[in-house]
Design an enzyme around this catalytic site. Structure first.
Site, PDB file in Angstrom:
ATOM      1  N   GLY A 144      36.890  54.339  53.047  1.00  0.00           N
ATOM      2  CA  GLY A 144      37.521  53.719  51.882  1.00  0.00           C
ATOM      3  C   GLY A 144      37.346  54.585  50.659  1.00  0.00           C
ATOM      4  N   ARG A 179      41.158  30.404  37.232  1.00  0.00           N
ATOM      5  CA  ARG A 179      42.245  30.618  38.187  1.00  0.00           C
ATOM      6  C   ARG A 179      42.375  29.522  39.228  1.00  0.00           C
ATOM      7  NH1 ARG A 179      41.343  37.133  39.102  1.00  0.00           N
ATOM      8  NH2 ARG A 179      42.104  37.681  37.045  1.00  0.00           N
TER       9      ARG A 179
END
Ligand SMILES: Cc1cc2nc3c(=O)[nH]c(=O)nc-3n(C[C@H](O)[C@H](O)[C@H](O)COP(=O)(O)OP(=O)(O)OC[C@H]3O[C@@H](n4cnc5c(N)ncnc54)[C@H](O)[C@@H]3O)c2cc1C
Ligand code: HEM
Ligand code: HEM
Ligand code: SF4
Ligand code: F3S
Ligand code: FES
Lengths: 229, 665, 246
Positions: free
Chosen positions: B41, B338
């Site tokens: 990654g 959220r």
């Protein structure tokens, strides 16, 4: 950042892309200064005094030792510009071995900016014809006899033929397009770019590209039309 | 049930990390040169870790599936990155950032980790600025801040709407510097397909060169998984097309526990689905909620008329609009966190008030504030006697200055001009708080295998605050792993590089190869996406914004069936020894089909509502999440047992913070 | 709507490649260009053919992975937009759309529309960074930066490394990409110590990769999805000449 090898100035200038471009720009700007002188003297013809003033200057240019030396520089300038231009053109050509099947380049750039090599070549062809008319016979004569030719009458004669006029006017058109891109491009290449002056450079470039080739082009035309005797 | 050892150092919270740093075993420079680290990654976590480890002297290999490290999905983060710098002098501190993060995460994260995160946050900004990250600045030349949901201070650093891009390019440049110096070897267009475990320790990976299709074996004394989140299990999400769980999942199958898999974040302001063809969803930055008011029609007839295209939003009179967030949460209004905002939108749409053709969208309307700004502007310029139209025009300029690029993006995607008609938005899956379980050292339950960034479960509990993921990724990579890896590698200095023809490498590669061959042998009737879409729909419907036991049980059965069908009926075209995007997708979807089941199992077992995990059975009378701290104050870490999973619990102890009900009313 | 696609197909680096024609009858104007390719690929798979390989990832215009040369222009007919953000409503019913990969010697085709842009990475590795090890940094606010400079540096730094500039340039020159990075650091105080070595190193690598020379046609700027300005190229030139000559 260790990699940087302190290479010589010449290797930066002659081997790198940016260096080669800088040479192109410098030689181009040098040729531009030549054009100013050239068009200046040529325009004296337009005084319509039977070539008197023009011939005085032409004589000066043709005999002054300093100008003689500068002429070598001019020839060198042309050669450098042409050779470097060719090298760049070749590299640029090779950088895309497989071309696009469909290219809509007009959507993102001007055709003349993409055609500097072609326009330059046209100018070169013009120059061959052009130097064959004046410069080569004149220098040859000077070399052989030490006497200059009467350039004014040479011009009169050359420009009495329509095809010569056509060649010159076409040459001037090529020059116009070449300069329209070349003038401001040279500044960009040299990094002479600043928000405050960009507009100025652009306008100067356009003005120069119009005025100089137009003045050049008028001469064969006025001769041909017998406006100038 | 085994007790998980989080390896949190002793001592008071504020001293843990400082003490750890000065006592953790070190590896001498000469030994570092002989130690190899594999980083899978190249996002914020991976790039920063790889660059820093290479600077320290380790030999590093980095893998990513994109064609360049710079394209990891961290690039897409918009809003900003938090740091407890207190440059605004508004009372911010390490403790406050720690507190906000724990509270925002609904008390489901580990105190010591979160505190450490807050502690190193300031250094991140220093490091990034030194790298030339062009953060937004004030006229005096100092850094500028904005505020984000769930906080009362201005601690978010940003670079227009492209903060993730700028941070990643900073980390990427540090990484490429090491690549240029030969200390990091970069393997782009490579996908990790398994880890190699030798004598109980992780010793390498099997990767597929995506261009040639060849399988490669790579040895490492330690392996770092920095492979991002798994939101794509839902098919539609704000993640990039290639984001996957494969790396984490392979590690999971080899023994790494998976923490809190069901904790997913659903972002309230995304561009709604427009049709069957939709391949991904696009986020509209949270910052829009500062000036946009969210509403749906009060009358069902109006909603229907809008859905059918018979009416426009602007034709609904003020009194017929339901600004439901302002109605339900007067204190926070449109700026509730959220999870709360997302659920409220779903509630309205489920009740039949949704506004686009699919019935799954609400309005985000800037008219009110456009007018407000216009009036302010008119006053500033001393304009009296001007028409409403002129006021709106002035206001639009202000809005454009603030959100121009987002408005353009919206128009580009939907074809609707948000200056004229209100935006339509709907929640979308955005981030996964769950991930590989790691201890304080960021090590998974497999020794030598670490997980960093979004790939681990660590710091955000059941809900992540805006601008905290970037912070976590860079904290993990720049400032935490370089220390904590020493604790492990200092014991490995005698381990010689293991030749990659060891049986464990052979075995791992063989398994990978067999699976690839199996994909091609099925020759079924449906392409991979077909299964992915179906999985996504199950997950979204049953394990999305709201979950219940019945739905989850059903989903588990459905996913099992779907998985079986996939392995019988998928069609993977082409051949394995070349670039084959369909094969890549097949591998990823096969793993999602297993992960999905675990997510539902986790969601089913957690009989409470917390953060992004909302179980309909567990809510207050007025529809708010109801936590159960007595029974669920733990991290659920799942151990894979072939076809089943065993639950391990890491109890969460809050010694420095008082647990309270989250309220935004 | 209906569209006819002429797509470049090439098995691998060695293959010569050719165009193939496909017809799609049921394209929605709301689809993105890449979603239209998803539909095409699904169709191809069901017909037992190989789908078209193309690069993409974020599909929101920021990762720089998508890269199609559409009807003679990189990223298609719109300005300031990547391929993934292009929507079918920018085309007309019945259109024929020709899709090619980026073409440049340093960007060899890997397969179909996928090219190898690792040259960009090598250019960055040659100098596109500020040498500061983790932990070396001083407090962020101890280096004030003029807002104008910060904004200009940011504008240059928004380059997504897509390579459209190279694809658009008649010389396949990478100057805009390189200049963007050189400028970002040249504009910031942090970038000063390595300012001149950086530009020399990056240009040397750019040349070694085989990109063409910039002749200032400006096509790159016009096609750059992030609107990177060619004033950055002038800045690179200036810094390079200073570094080389002085
Ligand atoms: C649209 C969007 C906006 C966001 N905005 C914000 C924000 O404003 N603030 C904030 O704090 N957070 C934000 N986030 C969250 C944040 O961006 C991410 O959580 C964070 O960047 C993840 O970083 P990462 O390094 O862990 O993983 P990523 O950046 O996703 O990197 C994953 C890496 O792993 C590689 N990889 C994956 N699988 C494999 C494999 N099998 N083999 C080889 N390589 C593999 C990939 O190639 C990639 O390099 C946002 C997220 C999204 C999607
Ligand atoms: C003899 C024939 C000529 C040839 C073959 C030629 C060729 C070229 C070429 C290939 C370029 C290319 C680079 C570009 O596209 O920018 C160029 C640039 C240029 N040329 Fe010429 N040219 C010729 C004559 C001239 C003349 C007569 C002048 C001026 C009087 C001139 C002025 C310039 C300028 C200013 C540039 C721009 C340099 C830059 O881009 O930095 N050229 N020329
Ligand atoms: C159309 C009008 C032009 C006329 C009437 C004209 C005329 C002349 C004359 C008479 C000479 C001879 C000078 C000498 O022998 O000393 C000359 C030389 C030359 N001209 Fe022109 N010219 C024209 C246009 C151009 C243009 C457009 C260019 C360049 C692009 C050009 C380039 C040259 C060069 C390079 C020489 C030789 C240099 C030298 O004299 O040292 N001319 N020209
Ligand atoms: S300069 Fe523009 S076109 Fe070139 S790589 Fe960067 S973003 Fe793409
Ligand atoms: S298009 Fe090419 S010529 Fe220069 S200005 Fe851009 S690199
Ligand atoms: S796919 Fe990321 S920019 Fe287009």
């Amino acid at each position: 950042m260790s990699k940087v090898a302190s290479k010589s100035v010449s290797s930066y200038l002659f081997k790198s892309s940016v260096g080669k471009k800088a040479i192109m720009a410098l030689s181009g700007l040098f040729l531009i200064t030549f054009l100013i002188v050239h068009v200046g003297i040529n325009s004296l013809v337009l005084l319509n005094d039977g070539g008197k003033t023009f011939s005085e200057w032409a004589h000066f240019m043709g005999t002054n030792p300093l100008i003689r030396i500068l002429e070598i520089g001019l020839v060198a300038g042309f050669l450098i510009h042409i050779i470097d231009g060719f090298l760049l053109w070749k590299e640029n050509h090779d950088a895309r071995p497989v071309k696009y099947a469909v290219s809509n380049a007009n959507a993102n750039s001007k055709w003349y900016s993409r055609s500097m090599g072609l326009l330059g070549t046209l100018i070169l062809l013009f120059l061959i014809v052009h130097t064959a008319h004046f410069w080569i016979p004149n220098r040859a004569n000077q070399f052989a006899t030490g006497e200059e030719l009467d350039l004014y009458n040479l011009m009169k004669e050359a420009f009495s033929k329509w095809y010569n006029v056509l060649i010159y006017v076409a040459g001037c058109f090529s020059l116009f397009w070449h300069l329209l891109h070349g003038f401001k491009s040279a500044f960009q290449t040299l990094g002479l770019n600043h928000v405050k002056y960009n507009k100025l450079i652009e306008i100067a470039g356009i003005a120069f590209s119009i005025v100089v080739p137009t003045l050049f082009a008028i001469i064969p035309i006025v001769f041909y039309l017998n406006i100038i005797k | 049930m085994a007790v998980l050892d989080s390896k949190v150092p002793d001592g008071p919270l504020e001293n843990k990390w400082t003490k750890y740093k000065s006592t953790v075993p070190l590896v001498s420079p000469a030994n570092k040169r002989n130690l190899e680290v594999i980083v899978v990654g190249s996002g914020l976590a991976g790039s920063s870790a790889a660059a820093t480890l290479a600077e320290l002297g380790y030999k590093v290999k980095v893998f990513c599936y994109q064609d360049s490290a710079r394209r990891a999905h961290s690039i897409a983060a918009q809003g900003g990155i938090n740091a407890a710098k207190n440059y605004q002098n508004d009372g911010d501190s390490v403790y406050r950032l720690f507190y906000d993060t724990i509270k925002g995460g609904d008390y489901r994260s580990r105190e010591a980790n979160v505190y450490r995160l807050a502690e190193v946050s300031a250094s991140i900004i220093d490091q990034c600025v030194a790298q030339g990250v062009p953060f937004a600045r004030e006229y005096g030349g100092m850094l500028s801040n904005r505020s984000f949901g769930g906080t009362q201070v201005q601690r978010t650093f940003y670079a227009a709407g492209q903060t993730g891009q700028q941070l990643l390019l900073g980390a990427y440049s540090a990484l490429m510097r090491q690549v240029g110096m030969g200390t990091v070897k970069m393997f782009s267009r490579h996908e990790m397909l398994d880890i190699v475990v030798i004598d109980g320790k992780c010793r390498g990976i099997i990767a597929r060169d995506l261009v040639t299709g060849k399988l490669e074996r790579h040895f490492g004394h330690a392996v770092l998984l920095c492979t991002g989140g798994y939101s794509n299990v839902y098919f539609l999400s704000t993640n990039a097309m290639g984001c996957n769980v494969t790396a984490a999942w392979k590690a999971h199958k080899k023994g790494a526990f998976f923490g809190n898999p069901c904790f997913t974040q659903i972002h309230p302001t995304c561009i709604p689905v427009s049709g069957e063809h939709q391949s991904k969803l696009t986020l509209m930055s949270e910052s829009l909620r500062n000036d946009g008011r969210i509403w749906v029609p009060k009358k069902k007839e109006d909603a229907e008329a809008i859905r059918k295209g018979l009416k426009k939003a602007s034709q609904i009179p003020e009194e017929d609009r339901d600004y439901y967030l302002e109605r339900r949460y007067p204190a926070f209004g449109n700026l509730v966190p959220r999870d709360v905002a997302s659920r409220a939108a779903k509630e309205r749409c489920d009740a039949g008030y949704g506004v686009n053709a699919t019935g799954e969208a609400v309005f985000l309307d800037f008219t009110y504030n456009t007018k407000r700004y216009g009036t302010i502007e008119a006053n500033k310029r001393g304009l009296t006697n001007i028409s409403d139209e002129e006021i709106m025009a002035l206001g639009r300029e202000v809005i454009k200055e603030k959100y121009g690029n987002l408005f353009d993006m919206y128009k580009q995607i939907t074809g609707v001009d948000p200056y004229e008609e209100p935006m339509q938005i709907y929640p979308a899956v955005h981030y996964t708080m769950g991930g590989l379980w790691v201890d304080y050292n960021l090590m998974t339950t497999i020794p030598g295998l670490y997980a960093l960034g979004e790939a681990n479960f660590s710091d955000h509990g059941a809900n992540r605050l805006g601008a905290s993921a970037l912070m976590q990724g860079l904290a993990d990579g720049y400032f935490i792993i370089p220390y904590t890896i020493g604790a492990y590698l200092s014991n490995e200095i005698k381990t010689k590089p293991i030749p990659t023809d060891a049986t464990e490498f052979n075995e791992a590669e063989k398994q990978v190869k067999e699976r690839i061959e199996r994909f091609f042998s099925i020759k079924g009737t449906h392409p991979v996406d077909h299964f992915h879409k179906r999985l996504g729909k199950i997950m979204w419907d049953k394990c999305g914004m709201a979950r219940n036991a019945e739905g989850l049980q059903w989903a588990i059965q459905e996913i099992r069936k779907l998985r079986e069908e996939f392995w019988k009926d998928v069609r993977v075209p082409g051949d394995p020894y070349c670039l084959n995007p369909e094969l890549e997708k097949a591998g990823r979807v096969a793993d999602f089909l297993e992960l999905g089941e675990l997510m539902c199992i986790d969601a089913l077992h957690r009989n409470e509502s917390c953060g992004g995990h909302f179980r309909e059975e567990y809510q207050t009378p007025d529809g708010e999440a109801l936590r159960d701290d007595a029974n669920f104050s733990y991290v659920a870490a799942w151990e894979n047992k072939g076809d089943t999973w065993e639950l391990h619990k890491e109890e969460l102890r809050f010694e420095n913070i008082k647990i309270a009900q989250r309220s935004y009313k | 709507m209906k569209v006819t696609l002429k797509v470049w197909r090439q098995k691998n680096k060695e293959d010569k490649g050719r165009f193939e024609t496909y017809h799609l009858d049921d394209v929605s104007p709301d689809m993105s260009f890449l979603e239209m390719f998803d539909v095409l690929n699904e169709k191809l798979i069901l017909e037992g053919k190989e789908p078209v390989a193309f690069d993409h990832d974020c599909r929101e215009g920021i990762c720089g992975m998508c890269s199609m040369y559409i009807n003679g222009r990189p990223h298609g007919p719109l300005q300031g937009v990547t391929t993934c953000q292009l929507h079918m409503r920018s085309f007309k019913d019945g259109d024929t759309i020709v899709v090619e990969p980026w073409r440049a010697k340093p960007f060899p085709v890997i397969k179909d529309l996928v090219v190898d842009r690792s040259a960009f990475d090598r250019i960055i590795a040659a100098g596109g960074f500020i040498s500061v090890n983790t932990g070396n940094a001083q407090d962020a606010n101890s280096i004030p930066v003029r807002k104008e400079d910060a904004d200009m540096a940011f504008a240059a730094a928004t380059c997504i490394g897509c390579g459209a500039c190279v694809a658009a340039c008649k010389n396949a020159s990478a100057m805009l990409f390189v200049a963007a990075k050189v400028s970002q650091f040249a504009l910031l105080p942090q970038g000063q110590p390595e300012r001149y070595t950086r530009v020399l190193n990056m240009v040397a690598q750019m040349d070694a990769e085989g990109f063409g020379n910039c002749t200032n046609t400006g096509a790159c700027e016009a096609e750059c999805p992030k609107g990177i300005s060619i004033t950055n190229i002038a800045r690179l030139n200036r810094d390079y000449l200073k570094a080389a000559l002085i």
